[in-house]
Design an enzyme around this catalytic site. Structure first.
Site, PDB file in Angstrom:
ATOM      1  N   GLY A  29       0.788  -1.225   0.000  1.00 52.53           N
ATOM      2  CA  GLY A  29       0.000   0.000   0.000  1.00 52.53           C
ATOM      3  C   GLY A  29       0.819   1.273   0.000  1.00 52.53           C
ATOM      4  N   ASN A  30       0.186   2.360  -0.390  1.00 56.31           N
ATOM      5  CA  ASN A  30       0.821   3.672  -0.344  1.00 56.31           C
ATOM      6  C   ASN A  30      -0.244   4.757  -0.296  1.00 56.31           C
ATOM      7  OD1 ASN A  30       0.513   3.551  -3.495  1.00 56.31           O
ATOM      8  ND2 ASN A  30       2.014   1.975  -2.975  1.00 56.31           N
ATOM      9  N   THR A  45       8.750   3.589   0.788  1.00 51.51           N
ATOM     10  CA  THR A  45       8.725   2.203   0.358  1.00 51.51           C
ATOM     11  C   THR A  45       9.289   1.303   1.452  1.00 51.51           C
ATOM     12  OG1 THR A  45       9.342   0.691  -1.452  1.00 51.51           O
ATOM     13  CG2 THR A  45      11.028   2.242  -0.703  1.00 51.51           C
ATOM     14  N   THR A  74       7.720   5.834  -2.032  1.00 50.70           N
ATOM     15  CA  THR A  74       7.099   4.655  -2.603  1.00 50.70           C
ATOM     16  C   THR A  74       7.368   4.570  -4.106  1.00 50.70           C
ATOM     17  OG1 THR A  74       4.997   3.552  -3.066  1.00 50.70           O
ATOM     18  CG2 THR A  74       4.926   5.938  -2.836  1.00 50.70           C
ATOM     19  N   SER A  75       7.561   3.366  -4.597  1.00 55.72           N
ATOM     20  CA  SER A  75       7.833   3.168  -6.021  1.00 55.72           C
ATOM     21  C   SER A  75       6.593   3.390  -6.868  1.00 55.72           C
ATOM     22  CB  SER A  75       8.367   1.743  -6.250  1.00 55.72           C
ATOM     23  OG  SER A  75       7.396   0.783  -5.849  1.00 55.72           O
ATOM     24  N   GLU A  76       5.407   3.433  -6.252  1.00 53.94           N
ATOM     25  CA  GLU A  76       4.167   3.542  -7.009  1.00 53.94           C
ATOM     26  C   GLU A  76       3.586   4.957  -6.978  1.00 53.94           C
ATOM     27  OE1 GLU A  76       1.691   0.399  -5.509  1.00 53.94           O
ATOM     28  OE2 GLU A  76       2.767  -1.113  -6.660  1.00 53.94           O
ATOM     29  N   HIS A  95      -3.774   3.826  -2.236  1.00 56.01           N
ATOM     30  CA  HIS A  95      -3.674   2.567  -2.978  1.00 56.01           C
ATOM     31  C   HIS A  95      -3.425   1.446  -1.982  1.00 56.01           C
ATOM     32  CE1 HIS A  95      -2.425  -0.764  -5.343  1.00 56.01           C
ATOM     33  NE2 HIS A  95      -1.139  -0.635  -5.031  1.00 56.01           N
ATOM     34  N   HIS A  97      -4.650  -3.079  -1.005  1.00 57.05           N
ATOM     35  CA  HIS A  97      -5.082  -4.379  -1.513  1.00 57.05           C
ATOM     36  C   HIS A  97      -6.180  -4.961  -0.621  1.00 57.05           C
ATOM     37  CE1 HIS A  97      -0.560  -4.531  -2.772  1.00 57.05           C
ATOM     38  NE2 HIS A  97      -1.257  -3.735  -3.576  1.00 57.05           N
ATOM     39  N   HIS A 158      -4.172  -6.674  -9.025  1.00 59.94           N
ATOM     40  CA  HIS A 158      -3.320  -5.896  -8.128  1.00 59.94           C
ATOM     41  C   HIS A 158      -4.063  -5.420  -6.880  1.00 59.94           C
ATOM     42  CE1 HIS A 158       0.034  -2.604  -7.912  1.00 59.94           C
ATOM     43  NE2 HIS A 158      -0.248  -3.122  -6.728  1.00 59.94           N
TER      44      HIS A 158
END
Length: 285
Positions: A29-30, A45, A74-76, A95, A97, A158
């Protein structure tokens, strides 16, 4: 107006909620918050969202370049930035899951509409963005065809991305979509899922309009409110097709001027299918 430090504290609080709800296992998550037209706060991250501290929060520009923070961003974050660039009204993005909504993402089962009042009012139609490798520019671009007309998107194979005018609102959308998906799965196990009529849906959309919420169906003349998805034009490939949640036409009424399908209609359908099969077999001989 909240200070930058207070916003960092809010991000940590929402991170704890995500972790405690099981929406973000381990380091998943982010979360981001728009600071101004040049800077965005974002989570780091490889840090559990349940145990973040304000000093862990990073700051980036709108191209993803890190401006501040002792940890790596975060990479996203590019996914979040794509939303901010296309929606000036959005102040926060989450974001994660959530397991029931992510089950729909993995199955690539479209989220059905015209079933639950709260979902019609607070979410509306929820599209599924195609799969791309997370963290890439292509991944961020998958949501662009849909982002202007919704606040919740399923990310194929995802998870989910939800957004809103406040951080809490963005998070609440994550809760709503996962609760809805859980209800759908349980209802499907019990048997039939019942849908609203067009008129019942229109009444909910009127309520939504009075509450100040937007919905693309409100801007669509003669729109089939519960029919084909408003987002189908946004799919570069074929739109995901329902398998587990195929809507039955008005409680098993066939297209016979609104009359319930009787034995004669069923017999005629069986004869038609049989004739087509026999004709195909004859052509092969």
């Amino acid at each position: 107006m909240a200070s930058e430090y207070q916003l960092k504290e809010q991000i940590c609080e929402i991170g704890r909620r995500l972790y405690n709800k099981g929406f973000a296992a381990a380091n998943d998550g982010n979360i981001t918050v728009r600071l101004n037209d040049k800077e965005v706060l974002c989570t780091p991250t490889m840090v559990s969202k349940g145990f973040m501290k304000p000093e862990d929060i990073c700051k980036v520009d709108y191209e993803g370049k890190q401006l501040a923070g002792k940890r790596k961003r975060t990479s996203e974050v590019l996914l979040h930035l794509a939303i901010y660039k296309h929606r000036a009204d959005i102040q926060s993005v989450v974001h994660c899951h959530p397991p029931h909504a992510t089950a729909f993402a993995v199955a690539q089962e479209p989220i059905p509409k015209c079933i639950l009042p709260e979902v019609e009012v607070f979410l509306g139609e929820v599209p599924i963005a195609r799969y791309e490798t997370p963290g890439t520019t292509k991944f961020a671009e998958t949501i662009i065809p849909f982002v202007k007309d919704c606040n919740t998107i399923i990310l194929a194979n995802h998870g989910t991305v939800t957004f809103g005018p406040t951080l809490e609102n963005a998070y609440f959308n994550s809760e709503i979509i996962d609760a809805y998906c859980k209800i759908l799965i349980l209802a499907r196990q019990l048997g039939k899922v019942n849908y609203f009529t067009e008129q019942q849906t229109r009444e909910l959309l009127d309520m939504k309009k009075r509450l100040g919420y937007d919905d693309p169906r409100l801007r669509c003349e003669n729109c089939d409110l519960c029919g084909n998805g408003i987002f189908e034009r946004g799919y570069t490939e074929a739109a995901p097709q329902p398998r587990a949640f195929r809507r039955e036409e008005h409680d098993n009424k066939a297209h016979t001027n609104g009359k319930a399908a009787g034995p004669e209609d069923t017999d005629a359908l069986v004869r038609m299918i049989t004739d087509q099969v026999m004709a195909t077999l004859a052509g092969k001989n």
